[in-house]
Design an enzyme around this catalytic site. Sequence first.
Site, PDB file in Angstrom:
ATOM      1  CE  LYS A 159      -1.423  -4.168   3.407  1.00 57.58           C
ATOM      2  NZ  LYS A 159      -1.797  -5.435   2.759  1.00 57.58           N
ATOM      3  CE1 TYR A 161      -3.110   0.091   5.331  1.00 56.52           C
ATOM      4  CE2 TYR A 161      -3.616  -2.237   5.609  1.00 56.52           C
ATOM      5  CZ  TYR A 161      -3.376  -1.143   4.797  1.00 56.52           C
ATOM      6  OH  TYR A 161      -3.414  -1.285   3.432  1.00 56.52           O
ATOM      7  CB  SER A 178      -0.896  -0.034   1.247  1.00 56.85           C
ATOM      8  OG  SER A 178      -1.506   1.211   1.473  1.00 56.85           O
TER       9      SER A 178
HETATM   10  C1  WQD Z   1      -9.583   9.451   1.135  1.00 59.70           C
HETATM   11  C2  WQD Z   1      -9.845  10.939   1.348  1.00 59.70           C
HETATM   12  C3  WQD Z   1     -10.118  11.517   3.660  1.00 59.70           C
HETATM   13  C4  WQD Z   1     -13.865   9.282   4.258  1.00 59.70           C
HETATM   14  C5  WQD Z   1      -6.798   4.507   3.180  1.00 59.70           C
HETATM   15  C6  WQD Z   1      -5.650   3.692   3.723  1.00 59.70           C
HETATM   16  C7  WQD Z   1      -4.886   3.071   2.577  1.00 59.70           C
HETATM   17  C8  WQD Z   1      -5.841   2.272   1.727  1.00 59.70           C
HETATM   18  C9  WQD Z   1      -6.904   3.207   1.180  1.00 59.70           C
HETATM   19  C10 WQD Z   1      -6.037   0.004   2.431  1.00 59.70           C
HETATM   20  C11 WQD Z   1      -9.079  11.496   2.538  1.00 59.70           C
HETATM   21  C12 WQD Z   1     -11.410  11.758   2.898  1.00 59.70           C
HETATM   22  C13 WQD Z   1     -12.724   9.822   3.700  1.00 59.70           C
HETATM   23  C14 WQD Z   1     -14.908  10.142   4.677  1.00 59.70           C
HETATM   24  C15 WQD Z   1     -13.616  12.034   3.940  1.00 59.70           C
HETATM   25  N1  WQD Z   1      -6.458   1.246   2.489  1.00 59.70           N
HETATM   26  N2  WQD Z   1     -12.607  11.169   3.544  1.00 59.70           N
HETATM   27  N3  WQD Z   1     -14.749  11.496   4.500  1.00 59.70           N
HETATM   28  O1  WQD Z   1      -7.169   7.432   3.981  1.00 59.70           O
HETATM   29  O2  WQD Z   1      -6.349   7.942   1.608  1.00 59.70           O
HETATM   30  O3  WQD Z   1      -6.283   5.595   2.458  1.00 59.70           O
HETATM   31  O4  WQD Z   1      -7.608   3.743   2.326  1.00 59.70           O
HETATM   32  O5  WQD Z   1      -5.178  -0.450   1.748  1.00 59.70           O
HETATM   33  O6  WQD Z   1      -3.884   2.233   3.105  1.00 59.70           O
HETATM   34  O7  WQD Z   1      -4.766   4.557   4.419  1.00 59.70           O
HETATM   35  O8  WQD Z   1      -8.473   6.643   1.948  1.00 59.70           O
HETATM   36  O9  WQD Z   1     -10.847   6.713   1.346  1.00 59.70           O
HETATM   37  O10 WQD Z   1     -10.233   6.772   3.810  1.00 59.70           O
HETATM   38  O11 WQD Z   1      -9.791   8.788   2.387  1.00 59.70           O
HETATM   39  O12 WQD Z   1     -13.491  13.259   3.799  1.00 59.70           O
HETATM   40  O13 WQD Z   1     -15.985   9.713   5.195  1.00 59.70           O
HETATM   41  O14 WQD Z   1     -11.235  11.110   1.658  1.00 59.70           O
HETATM   42  O15 WQD Z   1      -9.866  12.567   4.599  1.00 59.70           O
HETATM   43  O16 WQD Z   1      -8.704  12.846   2.215  1.00 59.70           O
HETATM   44  P1  WQD Z   1      -7.032   7.013   2.563  1.00 59.70           P
HETATM   45  P2  WQD Z   1      -9.915   7.164   2.407  1.00 59.70           P
END
Ligand code: WQD
Length: 331
Positions: free
Chosen positions: A151, A147, A123
């Site tokens: 990885k 997490y 990741s």
């Molecule tokens: C994306 C953007 C949030 C939810 C994570 C893990 C990564 C991988 C993918 C497993 C950010 C914003 C999110 C919400 C929001 N997972 N957001 N409201 O955090 O980039 O990555 O998921 O492999 O390892 O770290 O993905 O989709 O959670 O967030 O505003 O309800 O959306 O702040 O900017 P992230 P995400």
Amino acid sequence: MILLTGGLGYIGSHTAVELAEAGYDFVIIDNLSNSKIEVKDKLEQIIGSPIKFYKGDVQNEEILTKIFTENDIDAVIHFAGYKAVGESVAKPIEYYDNNINTTLALLRVMRKFNVKNFVFSSSATVYGRAKSMPIYEDFEVSATNPYGRTKLFIEEILKDAYVADNSLNIALLRYFNPVGAHKSGLIGENPNGIPNNLMPYITRVATGKLDHLNIFGNDYPTKDGTGVRDYIHVCDLALGHVKAVKKLETAPGLVVYNLGTGTGYSVLEMVNAFNEVCGNKVKYEFAPRRPGDIDVCYACPDKAEKELGFKATRNLKDMCESSYNFEINNK
Ligand code: WQD
């Protein structure tokens, strides 16, 4: 034949479809801890032939030995693992135990059966707070949560395994943000409970299952103040795995690739793109930043393009339309 661990999960199931399209035989092991047995039937509908499936935990070496005895395994793609950042902070022991011990069990059984090819579902989280953008594979790695550390540790375990036995061929695939669904609408991202990730949360708001989206922070140093990520369509990501399997057939040793598009989109850009697709059904409110979030994260995808011949082709509209289509079909 290819063993897919966690092959009924989001990335695993989409990779199964692309492997079948590319003419590969595969077998799936999944303990259904974060996936549903119905995905097996959906896969059989899409692929048009029976899926060889073993229900079980990858830490169980007896089941692994049974699989390797009953099938001529040439390669393993290791998807199985816990993957919720927030949950990992609350349950680090379970995350280290599950994610690391599944990998060690696999490596022991692969050695017993002289299987040399291993693709690991890593990741972009291993880059932590990268020093600059875009992110290159030779950037320093660090982790900001258990997490991400699993990885990172597994990547180090695989590097040490390769030093000890350089007849191994290992591909570390660092995913950026997978979103979207297969065009059939039969498989897609379907997390249990309230989604942590942005896209499944948006699709549930758009279909009335959740009231509104909370946008975590609109005071980041970005074009519109909201977080920027490199969203990649899961079908493109799946194709990246097929390319990685082909690469391992050339005995490259240990290789590392970013799987992203190279383009960053903000949360607001994603919401606006989705609202164009679904007719403005996504209401949102701005909320405080989520602890641990970084402001901007996107890949340099050139190495995968040059060495794997991999390039993502699906755009933001495809990602939104396919996610929405899956959620509508996903009763
Ligand atoms: C994306 C953007 C949030 C939810 C994570 C893990 C990564 C991988 C993918 C497993 C950010 C914003 C999110 C919400 C929001 N997972 N957001 N409201 O955090 O980039 O990555 O998921 O492999 O390892 O770290 O993905 O989709 O959670 O967030 O505003 O309800 O959306 O702040 O900017 P992230 P995400």
